[in-house]
Motif scaffolding. Sequence first.
Motif, mmCIF file in Angstrom:
data_model
loop_
_atom_site.group_PDB
_atom_site.id
_atom_site.type_symbol
_atom_site.label_atom_id
_atom_site.label_comp_id
_atom_site.label_asym_id
_atom_site.label_seq_id
_atom_site.Cartn_x
_atom_site.Cartn_y
_atom_site.Cartn_z
ATOM 1 N N ASP A 1 1.061 -1.287 0.052
ATOM 2 C CA ASP A 1 0.204 -0.197 -0.162
ATOM 3 C C ASP A 1 1.191 1.710 -0.332
ATOM 4 O OD1 ASP A 1 -2.304 -1.658 -0.116
ATOM 5 O OD2 ASP A 1 -2.472 -1.146 2.336
ATOM 6 N N ASP A 2 2.126 0.813 0.656
ATOM 7 C CA ASP A 2 2.677 2.556 0.669
ATOM 8 C C ASP A 2 3.781 2.454 -0.789
ATOM 9 O OD1 ASP A 2 4.741 -0.293 1.017
ATOM 10 O OD2 ASP A 2 5.485 1.108 2.539
ATOM 11 N N VAL A 3 3.414 1.927 -1.716
ATOM 12 C CA VAL A 3 4.064 2.105 -3.118
ATOM 13 C C VAL A 3 3.218 2.332 -3.884
ATOM 14 C CG1 VAL A 3 5.338 1.034 -4.740
ATOM 15 C CG2 VAL A 3 5.535 -0.346 -2.724
ATOM 16 N N ARG A 4 3.641 3.690 -4.675
ATOM 17 C CA ARG A 4 3.197 4.451 -4.764
ATOM 18 C C ARG A 4 2.579 4.095 -7.081
ATOM 19 N NH1 ARG A 4 4.585 10.595 -3.439
ATOM 20 N NH2 ARG A 4 3.345 11.057 -5.674
ATOM 21 N N ALA A 5 2.229 4.614 -7.611
ATOM 22 C CA ALA A 5 2.105 4.259 -8.687
ATOM 23 C C ALA A 5 2.075 5.576 -9.391
ATOM 24 C CB ALA A 5 0.941 3.847 -9.339
ATOM 25 N N ASP A 6 2.482 6.730 -8.989
ATOM 26 C CA ASP A 6 2.422 8.063 -9.949
ATOM 27 C C ASP A 6 3.493 8.990 -9.235
ATOM 28 O OD1 ASP A 6 1.785 8.824 -7.108
ATOM 29 O OD2 ASP A 6 0.790 9.887 -7.744
ATOM 30 N N ASP A 7 5.520 7.893 -9.147
ATOM 31 C CA ASP A 7 6.121 8.569 -8.401
ATOM 32 C C ASP A 7 7.143 8.067 -9.072
ATOM 33 O OD1 ASP A 7 6.689 5.458 -8.204
ATOM 34 O OD2 ASP A 7 7.737 5.803 -6.489
ATOM 35 N N THR A 8 6.731 8.194 -10.133
ATOM 36 C CA THR A 8 8.195 8.140 -11.495
ATOM 37 C C THR A 8 8.850 9.618 -11.605
ATOM 38 O OG1 THR A 8 6.259 7.467 -13.445
ATOM 39 C CG2 THR A 8 8.566 8.587 -14.129
ATOM 40 N N LYS A 9 10.304 8.668 -11.522
ATOM 41 C CA LYS A 9 11.107 10.243 -11.485
ATOM 42 C C LYS A 9 10.962 11.542 -12.260
ATOM 43 C CE LYS A 9 13.818 8.002 -7.419
ATOM 44 N NZ LYS A 9 12.335 7.506 -7.362
ATOM 45 N N PHE A 10 11.122 13.043 -12.229
ATOM 46 C CA PHE A 10 10.720 13.654 -12.672
ATOM 47 C C PHE A 10 11.825 14.034 -13.113
ATOM 48 C CE2 PHE A 10 11.407 18.664 -13.126
ATOM 49 C CZ PHE A 10 10.093 18.509 -13.883
ATOM 50 N N ARG A 11 12.895 13.800 -12.818
ATOM 51 C CA ARG A 11 14.021 14.087 -13.550
ATOM 52 C C ARG A 11 14.002 13.388 -14.998
ATOM 53 N NH1 ARG A 11 17.740 10.507 -12.484
ATOM 54 N NH2 ARG A 11 17.954 9.491 -10.651
ATOM 55 N N LEU A 12 14.159 12.047 -14.800
ATOM 56 C CA LEU A 12 14.097 11.540 -15.891
ATOM 57 C C LEU A 12 12.465 11.671 -16.954
ATOM 58 C CD1 LEU A 12 15.048 8.111 -13.926
ATOM 59 C CD2 LEU A 12 16.308 9.304 -15.290
#
Length: 403
Positions: free
Chosen positions: A79-90
């Motif tokens: 539950d604490d793993v996000r699906a929208d935390d794609t690295k912004f710098r990448l």
Amino acid sequence: ASGRRRSTPSSTGAAAPDPSSHEPSSPVSRPSLLILSFSPIASDARVLKQVHAFQDDYQVTTCGYGPAPGGVEHLRIPDDVRADDTKFRLLAARLYRAAYSSTGAVRAARRLLAGRSFDVVLADDVETVPLALELAPPGRVHADLHEYSPRLHDDVRAWVFWRAPYVRWLCRRYVRRVASTTTVGQGLARQYEDDFGFRPGVVTNATPYADLAPGAVGETVRVVHSGAALRNRDLGLLIEAVEGAAAPVTLDLYLAPNEPAYLDELRALAAAGSRTRVHDAVPYERLVATLNTYDVGVHVLPPVNFNNRFALPNKFFDYVQARLALVVGPTPEMAEVVRARGLGLVTEDFTAGALADAVGRLTPESVASFKAASQAAARDLSAETQVAGWVRAVDAIARGVRA
């Protein structure tokens, strides 16, 4: 947005099911099917319909958030793993392959699925497709794309600039390679074809069939709306329209607290009037029965983004299964079904004035006629009819694997 059955065209773009196309398999010979979704599957109405459609004839494994969705093997993303935390710098550097691998849900699902193989993978939403193609060859993957993902939040400038190019890359590089695709409406299917060269089938967000009858209509027409309290849906116009309507009408809103501050504003607006009440959302398993106690389901959705302009949402089908009359805005696919089936009225535009005019034209007699039309259309517009599109697509893949 995704797609469902085909055969005989209907006003939703779906077709009547072909009973001979899906024969049950023996438990020993059941092909394996992975349903992959970065959502809480047990409470995701669309994905849950997929589980129910296949669990008798396939050895189903689900991978996603939340508890297991019934009697199937479930690989739970923490539950604490996000699906929208794609690295912004990448994303900013356009290093999209690395960006995809940086996403928490992708990393967690890869660990859960390591060493596994499946006859068929049903990938929900664009973001699961690259992972599905790691687990099975392209000819063994069906992608249910849900909405038109490249323009999912095209009313948010930052999303359009940073995220949309990444989603388009996912469609070009991965979604174009799968065996088959589905989406929730014809307008979205056309856009995928125009932009990427593949035409998804259509499986609407239909509601399971409910064995209900239309209720009697009194002198005061009872209007209802259920859904999310989101500012971009401009729900205040529903309150303004009903409070100003010439006919004797009331409005009940059943709202989920997606934006709590906005919900508080709506409660205050309703309290200032005399015809509107705001309720907490009811659990989905009780929603249709609750709606059945009203007369008219209303949904006027301002076209603030692409997917809103082509919406054919769950609540539309909830209202039909509740045997309600419908009043909708001139959103093309909702309006087409309402007019073709005689389910109710379509407003001239998306303003409170247009809705007040439509509501003011309702009479007990016209509402009773519209409710009878919902009764007549309930089977055709049910989930049981629509899921045949998924069944045909997945069965075709499974037959090819076993040939």
